[in-house]
Design a protein around this motif. Sequence first.
Motif, PDB file in Angstrom:
ATOM      1  N   SER A  60      44.406 -20.243  -1.184  1.00  0.00           N
ATOM      2  CA  SER A  60      43.183 -19.436  -1.164  1.00  0.00           C
ATOM      3  C   SER A  60      43.250 -18.387  -2.269  1.00  0.00           C
ATOM      4  O   SER A  60      44.324 -17.979  -2.690  1.00  0.00           O
ATOM      5  CB  SER A  60      42.977 -18.772   0.203  1.00  0.00           C
ATOM      6  OG  SER A  60      43.976 -17.845   0.448  1.00  0.00           O
ATOM      7  N   VAL A  61      42.072 -17.986  -2.720  1.00  0.00           N
ATOM      8  CA  VAL A  61      41.964 -17.026  -3.819  1.00  0.00           C
ATOM      9  C   VAL A  61      41.269 -15.780  -3.287  1.00  0.00           C
ATOM     10  O   VAL A  61      40.060 -15.789  -3.069  1.00  0.00           O
ATOM     11  CB  VAL A  61      41.157 -17.623  -4.996  1.00  0.00           C
ATOM     12  CG1 VAL A  61      41.043 -16.627  -6.131  1.00  0.00           C
ATOM     13  CG2 VAL A  61      41.772 -18.928  -5.471  1.00  0.00           C
ATOM     14  N   GLY A  64      37.843 -14.503  -4.521  1.00  0.00           N
ATOM     15  CA  GLY A  64      37.684 -15.627  -5.439  1.00  0.00           C
ATOM     16  C   GLY A  64      36.324 -15.753  -6.088  1.00  0.00           C
ATOM     17  O   GLY A  64      36.220 -16.156  -7.246  1.00  0.00           O
ATOM     18  N   LYS A  67      36.153 -13.410  -8.984  1.00  0.00           N
ATOM     19  CA  LYS A  67      37.083 -13.791 -10.048  1.00  0.00           C
ATOM     20  C   LYS A  67      36.683 -15.087 -10.738  1.00  0.00           C
ATOM     21  O   LYS A  67      37.166 -15.385 -11.824  1.00  0.00           O
ATOM     22  CB  LYS A  67      38.495 -13.950  -9.476  1.00  0.00           C
ATOM     23  CG  LYS A  67      39.095 -12.654  -8.991  1.00  0.00           C
ATOM     24  CD  LYS A  67      40.463 -12.891  -8.378  1.00  0.00           C
ATOM     25  CE  LYS A  67      41.053 -11.602  -7.854  1.00  0.00           C
ATOM     26  NZ  LYS A  67      42.330 -11.832  -7.148  1.00  0.00           N
ATOM     27  N   SER A  91      37.530 -15.283   0.527  1.00  0.00           N
ATOM     28  CA  SER A  91      38.732 -15.834  -0.112  1.00  0.00           C
ATOM     29  C   SER A  91      38.683 -17.354  -0.049  1.00  0.00           C
ATOM     30  O   SER A  91      39.393 -17.981   0.731  1.00  0.00           O
ATOM     31  CB  SER A  91      39.990 -15.325   0.589  1.00  0.00           C
ATOM     32  OG  SER A  91      40.094 -13.930   0.486  1.00  0.00           O
ATOM     33  N   TYR A  93      39.104 -21.363  -1.108  1.00  0.00           N
ATOM     34  CA  TYR A  93      40.236 -22.123  -1.636  1.00  0.00           C
ATOM     35  C   TYR A  93      40.058 -22.361  -3.128  1.00  0.00           C
ATOM     36  O   TYR A  93      38.936 -22.420  -3.642  1.00  0.00           O
ATOM     37  CB  TYR A  93      40.370 -23.460  -0.909  1.00  0.00           C
ATOM     38  CG  TYR A  93      40.722 -23.305   0.549  1.00  0.00           C
ATOM     39  CD1 TYR A  93      41.867 -22.624   0.948  1.00  0.00           C
ATOM     40  CD2 TYR A  93      39.906 -23.843   1.535  1.00  0.00           C
ATOM     41  CE1 TYR A  93      42.199 -22.486   2.283  1.00  0.00           C
ATOM     42  CE2 TYR A  93      40.229 -23.719   2.872  1.00  0.00           C
ATOM     43  CZ  TYR A  93      41.378 -23.040   3.238  1.00  0.00           C
ATOM     44  OH  TYR A  93      41.710 -22.897   4.559  1.00  0.00           O
ATOM     45  N   LEU A  94      41.177 -22.498  -3.808  1.00  0.00           N
ATOM     46  CA  LEU A  94      41.168 -22.692  -5.252  1.00  0.00           C
ATOM     47  C   LEU A  94      40.338 -23.911  -5.639  1.00  0.00           C
ATOM     48  O   LEU A  94      39.557 -23.861  -6.590  1.00  0.00           O
ATOM     49  CB  LEU A  94      42.604 -22.829  -5.778  1.00  0.00           C
ATOM     50  CG  LEU A  94      42.743 -23.071  -7.274  1.00  0.00           C
ATOM     51  CD1 LEU A  94      42.130 -21.921  -8.077  1.00  0.00           C
ATOM     52  CD2 LEU A  94      44.213 -23.269  -7.643  1.00  0.00           C
ATOM     53  N   ILE A  97      36.673 -23.042  -5.685  1.00  0.00           N
ATOM     54  CA  ILE A  97      36.309 -22.263  -6.880  1.00  0.00           C
ATOM     55  C   ILE A  97      36.214 -23.190  -8.089  1.00  0.00           C
ATOM     56  O   ILE A  97      35.258 -23.116  -8.865  1.00  0.00           O
ATOM     57  CB  ILE A  97      37.360 -21.162  -7.146  1.00  0.00           C
ATOM     58  CG1 ILE A  97      37.367 -20.135  -6.021  1.00  0.00           C
ATOM     59  CG2 ILE A  97      37.139 -20.486  -8.485  1.00  0.00           C
ATOM     60  CD1 ILE A  97      36.165 -19.243  -5.977  1.00  0.00           C
ATOM     61  N   GLU A  98      37.204 -24.053  -8.241  1.00  0.00           N
ATOM     62  CA  GLU A  98      37.212 -24.971  -9.389  1.00  0.00           C
ATOM     63  C   GLU A  98      36.002 -25.904  -9.353  1.00  0.00           C
ATOM     64  O   GLU A  98      35.420 -26.207 -10.394  1.00  0.00           O
ATOM     65  CB  GLU A  98      38.506 -25.775  -9.409  1.00  0.00           C
ATOM     66  CG  GLU A  98      39.719 -24.942  -9.760  1.00  0.00           C
ATOM     67  CD  GLU A  98      41.037 -25.671  -9.560  1.00  0.00           C
ATOM     68  OE1 GLU A  98      41.065 -26.709  -8.846  1.00  0.00           O
ATOM     69  OE2 GLU A  98      42.048 -25.192 -10.105  1.00  0.00           O
TER      70      GLU A  98
END
Length: 110
Positions: A60-61, A64, A67, A91, A93-94, A97-98
């Motif tokens: 998690s980011v 996020g 960012k 927050s 997950y990566l 976001i990607e």
Amino acid sequence: MDKYGVRNTHEALKNKLINYISTIYLGKNDSLRSACLSELEKPGLLYQEPYIEANHAYLSVPDGINKADLPNDVKLILQEMINRNLGVFASPYLHQIESLENYYRGKDLL
């Protein structure tokens, strides 16, 4: 023993399925139900033993959305959705976001 543990959950689901099939397909014929019950309860016919696989947790980011490399208006909308508890998490997950970043870059998500 934990009421919601793997073993108890497995047993409850297995019993519900067997009861459903017995009631719907075998009806009130007690002879037929008792003859089929031992077959229905055999592992591998309707169910299998629980299989638990340990996977790595998603990364998690924190903060996020802010960012992320996203247009500012999108960030504002997503932030407002976070504030209103509308299914966007502060927050994420990566990989989420990607995916958003790739979408706004015009890349195929699949």
